[in-house]
Design an enzyme around this catalytic site. Structure first.
Site, PDB file in Angstrom:
ATOM      1  N   HIS A 195      40.222  21.327  88.015  1.00 49.73           N
ATOM      2  CA  HIS A 195      41.297  20.995  87.078  1.00 49.73           C
ATOM      3  C   HIS A 195      42.623  20.773  87.804  1.00 49.73           C
ATOM      4  O   HIS A 195      43.693  21.074  87.268  1.00 49.73           O
ATOM      5  CB  HIS A 195      41.433  22.087  86.018  1.00 49.73           C
ATOM      6  CG  HIS A 195      40.324  22.084  85.019  1.00 49.73           C
ATOM      7  ND1 HIS A 195      40.301  21.237  83.931  1.00 49.73           N
ATOM      8  CD2 HIS A 195      39.170  22.795  84.967  1.00 49.73           C
ATOM      9  CE1 HIS A 195      39.197  21.446  83.232  1.00 49.73           C
ATOM     10  NE2 HIS A 195      38.495  22.373  83.840  1.00 49.73           N
ATOM     11  N   LYS A 218      36.469  14.500  86.223  1.00 46.86           N
ATOM     12  CA  LYS A 218      37.676  14.759  85.429  1.00 46.86           C
ATOM     13  C   LYS A 218      38.746  13.730  85.797  1.00 46.86           C
ATOM     14  O   LYS A 218      38.658  12.590  85.365  1.00 46.86           O
ATOM     15  CB  LYS A 218      38.142  16.205  85.629  1.00 46.86           C
ATOM     16  CG  LYS A 218      37.150  17.219  85.043  1.00 46.86           C
ATOM     17  CD  LYS A 218      37.629  18.632  85.184  1.00 46.86           C
ATOM     18  CE  LYS A 218      36.744  19.618  84.418  1.00 46.86           C
ATOM     19  NZ  LYS A 218      35.349  19.647  84.866  1.00 46.86           N
ATOM     20  N   SER A 274      40.569  27.046  83.317  1.00 51.14           N
ATOM     21  CA  SER A 274      40.473  25.993  82.311  1.00 51.14           C
ATOM     22  C   SER A 274      40.764  26.445  80.889  1.00 51.14           C
ATOM     23  O   SER A 274      41.166  25.629  80.057  1.00 51.14           O
ATOM     24  CB  SER A 274      39.078  25.351  82.364  1.00 51.14           C
ATOM     25  OG  SER A 274      38.068  26.311  82.089  1.00 51.14           O
TER      26      SER A 274
END
Length: 426
Positions: free
Chosen positions: A240, A271, A212
């Site tokens: 991610h 996310k 990240s």
């Protein structure tokens, strides 16, 4: 008897009131000591320039936000809102419907009375999405990682972790009793050396899919080759990547061309997929069954709230129905990276929407982020100890919800500020 009880109660209440009144003017010695100790630690954090300043949003999370104490809108380039689902009308409506139909929450852990039909539906959908046998929901991916290693590994086993893995992986590994090894970031040669010299029963390689702070992608194909060679398992935290990375959003292994390479996937619902909250682990059925029985974050935390579950189900629908948002995100990523390169700036990472604009020294990174804020672009600077010394950066995160005009405005602002403060020479 009733009168006597009332008198005793009045006397006791009066005594308690006097004691409370006295305490208000006199702080306990233990609290005084705690304040002194914590004040020292807080001063150390400020001296190290790692103090966290929280800007307070007065709007929903989106590509444009309003901030308490500031005038006007800010273009938001620092959220994990990769597909723009945080305030997507269909996702919000699904959450509202879930609230009406199933209530605000369960007031219970899953194994007592905290499992609703939508929890089972989401777990089945996630397992199917990843092509795995089963899945288990948690309150967050942090909880999923915290509950994995302690549950499945014993002192007879070993875990091999990338040096730049997320804090949740690091903390989860600390909780387990397995032998612990850390290999240099994406260094397959050193990892092979560690695997070759290990005689442990279960060998578990664990890595972030995408890291990240750097936007770099784990070498999943190489890790799978080593896992097969040394009879090891591969676990990937794909927070991610899930929903937007790879042609169909199946994450890092799909992006790397080795779909199905991971034995275990932990990921998030906070996310790209809904942007709300929640996490999960998906993999072999026996592992998921074990987690339901012994994983402490699962056993001792309330079930994810129904509105969050409903929002995640709708987000999965949107992820699977169309590639349009993923394509738009890829275009935004490509245009932003090429625009900053043309402006003379260095952007790290591997073609991922996490775009660290590399500056070097911490004061320059702070100055760059401040200049961007003055131009209405919300970004954040990162420096040591969050990242290594000399590698300070402003991390930018792109969304499919950003328009081409948003991208152009951000590129222009970066170019202007970078020249003004001397990062790029005119």
């Amino acid at each position: 008897m009733a009168l006597r009880t009332q008198l005793l109660r009045a006397v006791c209440n009066g005594s308690q009131a006097r004691q409370f009144s006295e305490l208000k003017g006199k702080e306990r010695e233990g609290v005084i000591l705690l304040r002194d100790v914590l004040d020292d630690r807080l001063r150390e954090i400020k001296r190290a320039k790692t103090w966290k300043h929280e800007r307070v949003l007065t709007s929903p999370q989106d590509t444009k936000v309003t901030v308490q104490g500031a005038k006007g809108d800010f273009l938001n380039f620092c959220a994990n809102n990769y597909l723009g689902f945080s305030n997507h009308p269909e996702v919000v409506e699904a959450a509202r419907d879930g609230l009406k139909k199933y209530g605000a929450g369960l007031s219970s852990v899953r194994f007592i009375c905290g499992t609703q039909i939508i929890h089972k539906e989401l777990e089945q959908r996630l397992a199917k999405f990843h092509g795995r046998e089963d899945a288990i929901l948690y309150g967050s991916c942090f909880d999923a990682n915290a509950g994995l290693f302690e549950s499945m590994l014993t002192p007879e086993d070993a875990v091999f972790s990338d040096a730049l893995n997320h804090a949740s992986i690091i903390d989860g590994i600390r909780l387990c009793k397995a032998q612990k090894y850390r290999y240099p970031h994406r260094d397959l040669n050193e990892l092979e050396h560690l695997l070759a010299h290990s005689e442990s029963r279960i060998k578990l390689i664990v890595t972030d899919g995408v890291f990240s702070m750097d936007g770099t992608v784990s070498p999943i194909a190489g890790l799978r080759t080593l896992a097969d060679k040394y009879r090891a398992l591969l676990a990937v935290d794909d927070s991610h990547a899930t929903g937007f990375f790879g042609d169909t959003g199946r994450g890092t292994e799909e992006y790397c061309g080795v779909l199905g390479a991971a034995d275990i996937i932990c990921s998030t619902l906070g996310k790209a997929v809904s942007g709300a909250a929640g996490g999960y682990t998906t993999g072999p059925k026996e592992l998921v069954t074990l987690l339901r029985n012994v994983s402490r974050p699962y056993l001792f935390s309330n079930a994810p709230p129904p509105p969050v579950v409903a929002a995640s189900l709708k987000s999965l629908d949107l992820v699977e129905q169309s590639d349009d948002l993923r394509q738009r995100l890829r275009e935004n990523t490509r245009n932003f990276r090429s625009g900053l390169k043309a402006a003379g700036l260095t952007v790290a990472g591997d073609d991922h929407p996490i775009c660290p604009v590399m500056v070097g020294e911490a004061p320059l990174a702070v100055e760059l982020a401040s200049g961007m804020l003055e131009r209405g672009i919300y970004v954040v600077a990162f420096s040591y100890p969050v990242v290594p010394k000399g590698l300070a950066r402003v991390r930018v995160q792109l969304s499919a919800a950003h328009t081409p005009e948003d991208i152009n405005r951000a590129v222009q602002a970066f170019s202007e500020v970078a020249r003004k403060i001397g990062i790029v020479k005119s």
